[in-house]
Motif scaffolding. Structure first.
Motif, short mmCIF file in Angstrom:
data_model
loop_
_atom_site.label_atom_id
_atom_site.label_comp_id
_atom_site.label_asym_id
_atom_site.label_seq_id
_atom_site.Cartn_x
_atom_site.Cartn_y
_atom_site.Cartn_z
N UNK A 49 15.39 16.29 -21.99
CA UNK A 49 15.01 15.84 -20.64
C UNK A 49 16.24 15.47 -19.84
N UNK A 50 17.18 14.77 -20.48
CA UNK A 50 18.40 14.36 -19.78
C UNK A 50 19.20 15.58 -19.32
N UNK A 51 19.37 16.56 -20.19
CA UNK A 51 20.12 17.76 -19.83
C UNK A 51 19.41 18.54 -18.73
N UNK A 52 18.08 18.63 -18.82
CA UNK A 52 17.31 19.37 -17.81
C UNK A 52 17.48 18.74 -16.43
N UNK A 53 17.30 17.43 -16.34
CA UNK A 53 17.38 16.77 -15.04
C UNK A 53 18.82 16.63 -14.54
N UNK A 54 19.80 16.78 -15.43
CA UNK A 54 21.19 16.71 -14.97
C UNK A 54 21.56 17.90 -14.10
N UNK A 55 20.78 18.98 -14.20
CA UNK A 55 21.03 20.17 -13.39
C UNK A 55 20.09 20.27 -12.20
N UNK A 56 19.36 19.21 -11.90
CA UNK A 56 18.47 19.21 -10.75
C UNK A 56 19.06 18.35 -9.64
N UNK A 57 19.12 18.93 -8.46
CA UNK A 57 19.62 18.19 -7.31
C UNK A 57 18.56 17.28 -6.74
N UNK A 58 18.90 16.62 -5.64
CA UNK A 58 17.95 15.71 -4.99
C UNK A 58 16.73 16.46 -4.48
N UNK A 59 16.94 17.74 -4.09
CA UNK A 59 15.83 18.54 -3.58
C UNK A 59 15.00 19.17 -4.69
N UNK A 104 21.96 8.34 -8.50
CA UNK A 104 21.65 9.74 -8.25
C UNK A 104 22.35 10.70 -9.21
N UNK A 105 23.24 10.18 -10.04
CA UNK A 105 23.98 11.05 -10.96
C UNK A 105 23.87 10.54 -12.40
N UNK A 106 22.84 9.75 -12.66
CA UNK A 106 22.72 9.12 -13.98
C UNK A 106 22.56 10.15 -15.10
N UNK A 107 21.77 11.19 -14.86
CA UNK A 107 21.55 12.19 -15.91
C UNK A 107 22.82 12.98 -16.21
N UNK A 108 23.56 13.33 -15.17
CA UNK A 108 24.81 14.06 -15.39
C UNK A 108 25.82 13.20 -16.13
N UNK A 109 25.93 11.93 -15.74
CA UNK A 109 26.85 11.02 -16.43
C UNK A 109 26.43 10.81 -17.88
N UNK A 110 25.12 10.72 -18.11
CA UNK A 110 24.64 10.57 -19.48
C UNK A 110 24.95 11.78 -20.33
N UNK A 111 24.83 12.98 -19.74
CA UNK A 111 25.15 14.20 -20.47
C UNK A 111 26.64 14.26 -20.81
#
Length: 413
Positions: A24-34, A221-228
């Motif tokens: 889930x974290x990796x999936x949402x890390x590639x999703x923008x605000x839109x 807004x960048x929590x998932x990317x930072x977590x990855x």
């Protein structure tokens, strides 16, 4: 047959549950605000979020300092427990086991009092010092050393080796696999530590990334990317050290042909890990240097005003115009922004750290009266609150800003 199918199904389902949060974290890390596929989150994390790298390098320092001191201490104490007989050995070893089993919450107060007496509270050493004496490594290595054939050590003694040479030239090399396995386990444990820094450290500058990611609004807004990104190093260590973990945690020592082959394979994996870690660390270092420059340029510059109290006139430019009332909190109407159904203003709060940076904080207010130019408001602030009047860039809650030297003058003067 049915039992085997049930067993396999249980393993697959349980494995899926374990890796689901990571997926889930990796999936949402590639999703923008839109909601579309985007790499913007990674760009912001790697090139515009200075706090990410500050926390990352803090985590590196804490973890590697703890490992670098804890492993040698564990080796020495484990050798003593496994090779020497002395009075009180059983009681002391039992105490080691008790300390290993005790949760941090049970010793938190005692540790805090001790660290306060040593005058190192709110310093990095307050996190490092208690953890370098962790007893887990001693227990694990002592069990492993007990499986080493005594004939090997006796042969060393016949060759004239003293205890120190036996430890350094025979026991330690045999324990390479368990040392590496323990290193990985300790790394994973302290790479993600949260409670110790929260209890022993107050300054945000010294916080590891595991704490900053959950405590700072700037990662919203960048929590998932930072977590990855934060998970890359532990994943690499596990991926390339699986054989070492399996062989090292096997609590039997000794030397065999099969053991030599496994150790040779583990040695190859360690070389691969070293290269990957070097490349990863160099990349993070380069990104850190770029981020420091980019963050300074991208930081919004703001002008501030102070709240004033007094008479709110219907026509601001005409002192003789009708009074709309006397109010305690009056700000320029341009300072008030609409956020959904709420009216908000952005105030300046100084960061509680040695860096003393200015942070924009969003506050919901209630509009009481306005004349178009000025607005009377209610909210949880004081007369000394600094209000952001203008900004060179859009402001968000928790954003670091640079206050221009306008002194925060009262606009009503």
């Amino acid at each position: 047959m049915a039992r085997k199918i049930f067993k396999n199904a249980f393993i697959y389902i349980f494995s899926l549950i374990c890796i689901l949060p990571m997926m889930i974290m990796i999936f949402y890390s590639f999703k923008g605000i839109d909601g579309r596929f985007s790499l913007v989150q990674y760009g912001l994390a790697l090139f515009q979020t200075e706090d990410f790298f500050r926390g990352f390098w803090n985590s590196i320092i804490y973890t590697f300092v703890i490992i670098g001191i804890n492993i040698p201490l564990s080796l020495l104490s484990a050798y003593g427990f496994s090779r020497f007989n002395f009075k009180g050995k059983g009681v002391l070893y039992w105490l080691y086991i008790v300390l290993m089993l005790m949760p941090f919450q049970a010793t938190m107060v005692a540790q805090h009092l001790t660290l306060k007496t040593l005058n190192i509270i709110d310093r990095p050493m307050a996190v490092i010092l208690p953890n370098i004496f962790s007893t887990f490594g001693t227990i694990l290595m002592a069990q492993y050393m007990r499986g080493i054939n005594k004939e090997i050590l006796d042969a060393g003694r016949i060759d004239g080796f003293g205890e120190f040479r036996l430890f350094l030239q025979i026991t330690a090399p045999i324990c390479k696999s368990i040392i590496f396995a323990l290193t990985v386990l300790i790394f994973i444990n302290y790479w993600s530590m949260v409670e110790q820094p929260l209890v022993f450290i107050e300054d945000a500058v010294d916080m590891p990334l595991s704490v900053i990611l959950n405590a700072s609004k700037r990662f919203r807004n960048i929590a998932f990317a930072c977590g990855a990104l934060f998970s890359i190093l532990p994943i690499l260590l596990y991926q390339f050290s699986y054989d070492d973990l399996v062989y090292g945690i096997n609590l039997t020592g000794g030397v065999s042909i099969e053991g030599v082959e496994k150790k040779a394979k583990a040695r190859t994996n360690r070389q691969t890990i070293s290269k990957i870690i070097v490349v990863f660390m160099i990349s993070m270092g380069i990104c850190t240097l770029f981020t420091q420059k980019i963050s300074y340029v991208m930081t919004p510059k703001v002008e501030i005003v102070h709240i004033r109290s007094g008479d709110l006139k219907s026509i601001p430019s005409d002192p003789t115009s009708e009074s709309l009332g006397f109010y305690t909190y009056i700000v320029p109407t341009s300072c008030i922004h609409t956020n959904g159904q709420d009216q908000v203003i952005y105030t300046i709060m100084t960061e509680k750290s040695r860096r003393q940076r200015d942070e924009a904080v969003k506050m919901v207010v209630k509009v009481i009266e306005t004349n178009g130019m000025e607005t009377a408001i209610q909210g949880g602030f004081s007369q000394d609150t600094k209000i952001i009047a203008r900004s060179t860039k859009p402001i968000t809650d928790g954003m670091i800003v640079r206050v221009l030297n306008n002194g925060g003058a009262d606009y009503g003067d």
